[in-house]
Design an enzyme around this catalytic site. Structure first.
Site, short mmCIF file in Angstrom:
data_model
loop_
_atom_site.label_atom_id
_atom_site.label_comp_id
_atom_site.label_asym_id
_atom_site.label_seq_id
_atom_site.Cartn_x
_atom_site.Cartn_y
_atom_site.Cartn_z
CE LYS A 65 -4.04 1.73 1.45
NZ LYS A 65 -4.47 2.18 0.14
N GLY A 70 6.68 0.75 5.68
CA GLY A 70 7.49 -0.33 5.05
C GLY A 70 7.40 0.00 3.44
CB CYS A 71 4.81 0.53 1.03
SG CYS A 71 4.10 -0.94 1.30
CB THR A 72 7.30 5.35 2.74
OG1 THR A 72 5.91 5.40 2.53
CG2 THR A 72 8.11 6.51 2.72
CB VAL A 75 8.99 3.52 -2.91
CG1 VAL A 75 8.75 4.66 -2.21
CG2 VAL A 75 8.71 3.91 -4.54
#
Length: 181
Positions: A65, A70-72, A75
């Site tokens: 998401k 974690g996704c930030t 990326v």
């Protein structure tokens, strides 16, 4: 009392089966076999297919998401090492089930220099075996596929560490290319 014990065991078994079914996903593509085709829009509305990247390595990473911690982290790690990946002949494609608008905002905020693909239909995540559902929320698990220049799956990283994934990919790319870079 014995019937209560049996009922309790049955209830536990049903709950365990429901949790297992909740997280059941199709099989991931096999190593050395062709990667499943994709046709998805990026944060700018541009369509991408794997055929466009024939002759290049592709880092196809799935994440749950936009804007989550974690996704930030992940990326930004790919963003920070994208030049090194390009030197090794690799292109990065991030994929989640978020929509194009969410990807556009995420990419703008974190200055993402590569496509973030929207799999809002969840079709691609399903074909890569990374679609998961927990408590009614469906998302792409944090898995990465390294696809060779012929379009075959060379590596599959499961349940990756968002900080370390790009380093794993860089090391494996160099090894798969015979350490030429």
């Amino acid at each position: 009392m014995r019937n209560l014990g049996k009922s309790l065991l049955l209830l536990i078994a049903l709950c365990a089966a429901a949790v297992a079914a909740d997280d059941a996903t199709p099989q991931a593509p096999q190593l050395g076999r062709p990667a499943p085709a994709i046709r998805l829009q990026d944060q700018n509305g541009t369509w991408h297919t794997l055929d466009q990247y024939r002759g290049q390595w592709v880092v196809l990473y799935f994440y749950p998401k936009d804007f989550t911690p974690g996704c930030t982290t992940q990326v930004c790690a790919f963003r920070d090492d994208v030049t090194e990946l390009h030197k090794l002949g690799a292109r990065v494609l991030g994929v989640s089930v978020d929509d194009v608008k969410s990807h556009a905002e995420f990419a703008e905020k974190y200055h993402v220099p590569f496509p973030l693909l929207s799999d809002a239909s969840k079709d691609v995540a399903g074909r890569y075996g990374v679609l998961a559902t927990r408590l009614g929320f469906t998302y792409a698990r944090r898995d990465t596929f390294l696809i060779d220049p012929n379009g075959n799956v060379a590596k599959h990283y499961q349940d990756v560490d968002p900080k370390q994934n790009v380093k794993q990919v860089l090391a494996d790319l160099a090894a798969l290319q015979g350490g030429a870079h």
